[in-house]
Scaffold this motif. Structure first.
Motif, PDB file in Angstrom:
ATOM      1  N   TYR A  36       0.842  -1.120  -0.001  1.00 16.25           N
ATOM      2  CA  TYR A  36      -0.021  -0.054  -0.226  1.00 16.25           C
ATOM      3  C   TYR A  36       1.075   1.247  -0.054  1.00 16.25           C
ATOM      4  CZ  TYR A  36      -4.637  -2.166   0.726  1.00 16.25           C
ATOM      5  OH  TYR A  36      -5.745  -2.964   0.329  1.00 16.25           O
ATOM      6  N   GLN A  38       0.827   5.529   0.402  1.00 12.98           N
ATOM      7  CA  GLN A  38      -0.045   6.486   1.562  1.00 12.98           C
ATOM      8  C   GLN A  38       0.848   7.798   1.227  1.00 12.98           C
ATOM      9  OE1 GLN A  38       0.108   6.428   5.663  1.00 12.98           O
ATOM     10  NE2 GLN A  38      -1.760   7.142   5.786  1.00 12.98           N
ATOM     11  N   GLY A  41      -1.735  12.989   4.359  1.00 13.40           N
ATOM     12  CA  GLY A  41      -3.096  13.590   4.541  1.00 13.40           C
ATOM     13  C   GLY A  41      -4.026  12.603   3.863  1.00 13.40           C
ATOM     14  N   LYS A  42      -3.581  11.401   3.252  1.00  9.38           N
ATOM     15  CA  LYS A  42      -4.542  10.629   2.417  1.00  9.38           C
ATOM     16  C   LYS A  42      -4.400   9.123   3.452  1.00  9.38           C
ATOM     17  CE  LYS A  42      -5.122  13.453  -0.691  1.00  9.38           C
ATOM     18  NZ  LYS A  42      -6.585  14.180  -0.926  1.00  9.38           N
ATOM     19  N   GLY A  43      -5.518   8.436   3.082  1.00  8.72           N
ATOM     20  CA  GLY A  43      -5.384   7.125   3.460  1.00  8.72           C
ATOM     21  C   GLY A  43      -4.640   6.337   2.595  1.00  8.72           C
ATOM     22  N   PRO A  44      -4.045   4.922   3.101  1.00  7.68           N
ATOM     23  CA  PRO A  44      -3.506   4.261   2.083  1.00  7.68           C
ATOM     24  C   PRO A  44      -4.199   3.618   1.090  1.00  7.68           C
ATOM     25  CG  PRO A  44      -3.234   3.642   4.409  1.00  7.68           C
ATOM     26  CD  PRO A  44      -4.221   4.597   4.336  1.00  7.68           C
ATOM     27  N   LEU A  46      -3.893   0.721  -2.569  1.00  6.02           N
ATOM     28  CA  LEU A  46      -3.408  -0.455  -2.886  1.00  6.02           C
ATOM     29  C   LEU A  46      -2.678  -0.078  -3.963  1.00  6.02           C
ATOM     30  CD1 LEU A  46      -2.861  -3.431  -2.824  1.00  6.02           C
ATOM     31  CD2 LEU A  46      -4.885  -3.753  -4.327  1.00  6.02           C
ATOM     32  N   PHE A  89       3.577   0.569   2.953  1.00  8.58           N
ATOM     33  CA  PHE A  89       3.428  -0.424   3.771  1.00  8.58           C
ATOM     34  C   PHE A  89       3.213  -1.791   3.121  1.00  8.58           C
ATOM     35  CE2 PHE A  89       2.591   1.912   7.467  1.00  8.58           C
ATOM     36  CZ  PHE A  89       2.049   3.149   7.096  1.00  8.58           C
ATOM     37  N   PHE A 102      -0.152  -5.685   8.834  1.00  5.71           N
ATOM     38  CA  PHE A 102       0.528  -4.664   8.046  1.00  5.71           C
ATOM     39  C   PHE A 102       2.022  -4.565   8.746  1.00  5.71           C
ATOM     40  CE2 PHE A 102      -1.766  -1.928   5.218  1.00  5.71           C
ATOM     41  CZ  PHE A 102      -3.141  -2.361   5.643  1.00  5.71           C
ATOM     42  N   GLY A 103       3.074  -4.297   7.844  1.00  5.48           N
ATOM     43  CA  GLY A 103       4.634  -3.901   8.335  1.00  5.48           C
ATOM     44  C   GLY A 103       4.582  -2.564   8.852  1.00  5.48           C
ATOM     45  N   THR A 104       5.537  -2.067   9.330  1.00  2.00           N
ATOM     46  CA  THR A 104       5.720  -0.809  10.265  1.00  2.00           C
ATOM     47  C   THR A 104       5.807   0.522   9.269  1.00  2.00           C
ATOM     48  OG1 THR A 104       8.089  -1.157  10.607  1.00  2.00           O
ATOM     49  CG2 THR A 104       6.500  -1.869  12.342  1.00  2.00           C
ATOM     50  N   GLY A 105       5.918   0.179   8.038  1.00  2.00           N
ATOM     51  CA  GLY A 105       6.124   1.334   6.926  1.00  2.00           C
ATOM     52  C   GLY A 105       7.416   2.004   6.672  1.00  2.00           C
TER      53      GLY A 105
END
Lengths: 112, 115
Positions: A36, A38, A41-44, A46, A89, A102-105
């Motif tokens: 994903y 991101q 200010g936005k959502g993740p 795909l 992510f 999820f991974g930590t990003g």
């Protein structure tokens, strides 16, 4: 406990370079591995996903490499662009659960 | 129009207050999820619902509750907010009948600060 380990935490790449983000998992029942993207200010959203029956999936400049025996998968961004600067992510889902771990990003910055 | 909306987008509250975060979707999806995002910790699942009568705890449900008022609405409540619940909260949906069955679509997030 962290079932999906992601590295690096942050990454700086020059424009035109290759960005590589790695993830490792423990649960062999995972059967869907999405990435994903991101933006601030936005959502993740795909970006690309793979199932363990293939070792690689490519969509444009984005490629997932999957190593089932090592329980690792990675995202490669070829010809990285400043517009690719975002947080990425990795995630994994166990068949039939419809839930993600999820991974930590990874915060990617592509320098112009 | 956004397919998954969250209200409010930003909220500052005080310790001990009750707060509700709301999520609505027009995608017609059965499954809905609540996550929180913290720096360095990624996205962690709080609660999820596969239909109106099905509510399940995620990995970090303590201190939270949810209500699935309709297929399109899923609310997250903090009964007595505490500072370590300061985070970015996301709602997501997925389609039971979708091609993969698992792609999740995220809302824009609610930034919650508990003082």
């Amino acid at each position: 406990q962290q079932q999906v380990k992601q590295s690096p935490q942050s990454l700086i790449v020059q424009k035109g370079g290759i960005s590589i983000i790695n993830c490792a998992y423990e649960n062999t029942a995972f059967d869907y591995f999405p990435w994903y993207q991101q933006f601030p200010g936005k959502g993740p959203a795909l970006l690309i996903a793979i199932r363990p029956d293939v070792s690689e999936k490519k969509e444009g400049r984005f490629t997932i490499s999957f190593n089932k025996s090592a329980k690792q998968f990675s995202l490669h961004i070829m010809d990285s662009q400043p517009g690719d600067s975002a947080t990425y992510f990795c995630a994994a889902s166990e068949k039939g659960t419809y839930k993600y771990i999820f991974g930590t990003g990874t915060r990617l910055k592509v320098l112009a | 129009d956004a397919d998954v909306t969250q209200t409010p987008r930003n909220r500052i509250t005080k310790t001990g207050k009750r707060i509700m975060l709301e999520c609505s979707q027009t995608k017609g999806h059965d499954r809905m999820y609540w996550y929180r995002q913290d720096p360095g910790l990624g996205l962690r699942l709080i609660y999820y619902s596969f239909d109106v009568k099905d509510i399940n705890k995620g990995e970090i449900s303590d201190g939270y509750s949810v209500s699935r008022q309709a297929q399109a609405k899923f609310s997250l409540s903090l009964e007595s907010a505490i500072p370590n619940q300061t985070a970015l909260y996301f709602c997501a949906t997925s389609d039971l009948a979708g091609p993969t069955g698992v792609e999740q679509f995220f809302g824009p997030g609610t930034r919650l600060t508990v003082l």
